[in-house]
Design an enzyme around this catalytic site. Structure first.
Site, PDB file in Angstrom:
ATOM      1  CG  HIS A  55      50.954   1.439  36.839  1.00  0.00           C
ATOM      2  ND1 HIS A  55      51.577   0.681  37.808  1.00  0.00           N
ATOM      3  CD2 HIS A  55      51.925   1.854  35.992  1.00  0.00           C
ATOM      4  CE1 HIS A  55      52.884   0.656  37.553  1.00  0.00           C
ATOM      5  NE2 HIS A  55      53.111   1.345  36.454  1.00  0.00           N
ATOM      6  CG  ASN A 128      57.283   0.018  39.073  1.00  0.00           C
ATOM      7  OD1 ASN A 128      56.089   0.287  39.083  1.00  0.00           O
ATOM      8  ND2 ASN A 128      58.048   0.191  38.003  1.00  0.00           N
TER       9      ASN A 128
END
Length: 518
Positions: A55, A128
């Protein structure tokens, strides 16, 4: 012209020049005593902190969450205590695999993380844009991430490694199907859902525990890019998400999401035909329907991206009374690993940084010293630096203790000792796709699997065959066409609505994150 403020060193001393080095003579050399020059260069060397292991590329906004429905029967968490209550929120969206310089519009799972600054401390929803994940046990997570990063010899991304790993872990096929579908490249974070993905728990004032799933449904509608759209866009800009988000806020177009929860009574976890704590599984909406909770609105661009977004540290370990964990193996591991990653990346006292500092009335703890001790935490009582103590230092509050979590079973590394059905839910997802969506799914696979060896392809086809023979055949045909440079499967930029938006699927299968009720 109004007088400008005086430039100073970081210690507050006025600076005589910010352009010219201190030299011996007109031509130099530079003197080592020019500490202002040395400080400026030394600070520049340290302006980049280690990027996140995953990420790394992200975008963030600030906003507000407002309660619209009463869910106090399920939780005593104060942020949900009354309709109309507002809580400040910091968001960060991200790609999973790419480095900090990756293009925004690449095919990848997107992170969807929110920090709620509640009166009882920070609650982080670290999720997510998909309701499931690739693996169900954190033992496999580092290996999975290795396949998403660069090959140690070529220093290139390796589709061979990705599909080799996925083919050996059939539990991945649910998530990979979503990744290779239209939702694999959302147009931007405003046009995608967010999910807690894991199973969490809530408890109410009576001490009753419920298992819950969090769903943030976009109010902007789902929009996506095809591979062709993405390649064309990346050729023009690698910052499309940042541009879209920043400009939307500046233009007063504030994106919104509706928070829903699925609620499962504690005892139901013993009755479901699937493991409700398995991160590769979803709960059928026909059995556990969505319950509206509130509205998330993101309305502010941070004044300083680095301070509020790059320094943001989200962790599932940040919970508040009324919200807690579950036996989900991946969640249990993330409770440790996220906070530990932040201590490495940002420093010992990362939670005191502005992005992470709680806005609760009281913040009292006994963590001491270490790097980044840039604040006092002696509560006005320097003698109370340990606990228990006689100096009226802060003490624990037993009233916020969560009810006992029922567990049962012998200690073991269970693995696949019990049969797990990894195919029914992805089959339901595949069967929901329209013919056009299936064709794009096949094409996306062909583009992704081009460099993959035939042996690995065959192993992946075997996994897809167990999901649906048509699925495997379609991907095989597209890959063979790609291998022979025949464009047998056209890719269009048309954006048809999916089954969720068309609302034409059976009542028990209306969204990509649902399977038929049992």
């Amino acid at each position: 012209m109004a007088d400008k403020p005086t430039l100073t060193t970081s210690a507050g001393a006025p600076v005589p020049s910010n352009e010219h080095s201190l030299t011996a003579g007109q031509r130099g050399p530079v003197l080592m005593q020019d500490y202002q020059l040395l400080e400026k260069l030394a600070h520049q060397n340290r302006e980049r902190i280690p990027e996140r292991t995953v990420h790394a590329k992200g975008w963030g906004l600030q906003g507000t969450f407002t309660v619209t429905k009463d869910i106090t029967r399920y939780t005593c968490a104060k942020l949900f205590s009354e309709i109309g209550k507002k809580t400040e929120v910091l968001s960060r969206w991200s790609t999973v695999a790419g480095e900090a310089g990756a293009a925004d519009a690449e095919r990848d799972v997107r992170g969807f993380s929110l920090k709620f600054y509640t009166e009882d401390g920070n609650w982080d929803m670290v999720g997510n844009n998909t309701p499931v994940f690739f693996v169900r046990d954190a033992y496999k997570f580092p290996d999975f991430i290795h396949t998403q990063k660069r090959h140690p010899k070529t220093n290139l991304r390796s589709p061979e490694a990705m599909f080799d790993f996925w083919a050996a872990q059939p539990e991945c096929v649910h998530q990979v199907t979503i990744l290779m579908s239209d939702r694999g490249i959302p147009k931007n974070p405003m046009h995608m859902n967010g999910y807690g993905s894991h199973t969490f728990s809530m408890w109410n004032e009576a001490g009753e525990r419920f298992w819950v799933k969090f769903h943030f449904k976009t109010q902007q509608g789902h929009k996506f890019y095809t591979n062709a759209d993405s390649e064309k866009l990346i050729g023009k800009t690698r910052e499309s998400y940042q541009e879209d988000l920043y400009n939307a806020i500046e233009n007063g177009e504030f994106p919104k999401w509706t928070l829903f929860i699925q609620v499962m009574p504690e005892e139901d976890a013993l009755k479901t035909p699937y493991n409700p704590f398995d991160l590769t599984k979803v709960w059928p909406h026909g059995d556990y329907p969505l319950i509206e909770v509130g509205e998330l609105e993101m309305h502010t661009n941070p004044e300083n991206y680095f301070q509020m977004v790059e320094n943001a540290a989200f962790s599932p370990s940040n919970i508040v009374p009324g919200i807690s964990f579950s036996p989900d193996k991946m969640l249990q591991a993330r409770v440790f690993s996220y906070a530990d990653a932040h201590r490495y990346r940002l420093g010992t006292h990362y939670e005191a940084l502005p992005a992470n500092a709680p806005k609760a009335a009281q913040v009292n703890h006994y963590h001491k010293d270490g790097s980044m001790r840039f604040f006092t935490n002696d509560f006005g009582n320097p003698d109370a630096y340990y606990e228990p103590n006689q100096y009226e230092g802060p003490v624990a509050d037993a009233s916020v203790q969560e009810p006992p979590l029922r567990i049962d079973g012998d200690m073991n590394r269970y693995g696949n000792a019990q049969e797990v059905d990894d195919y029914t839910q992805p089959r339901a997802l595949y069967e929901m796709f329209s013919d056009e969506q299936k064709q794009r799914l096949y094409s996306n696979y062909a583009a992704a699997m081009g460099p993959v060896s035939q042996g690995v392809k065959e192993r992946w086809y075997a996994v897809l065959e167990k999901v649906h023979p048509e699925y495997a055949a379609g991907v095989r045909k597209a890959c063979e066409a790609m291998d022979s440079d025949v464009n047998a499967v056209p890719i269009t930029s048309e954006t048809p609505t999916d089954a969720e938006d068309r609302n034409t699927a059976p009542d028990t299968v209306k969204a990509h994150d649902e399977v038929p009720a049992k």
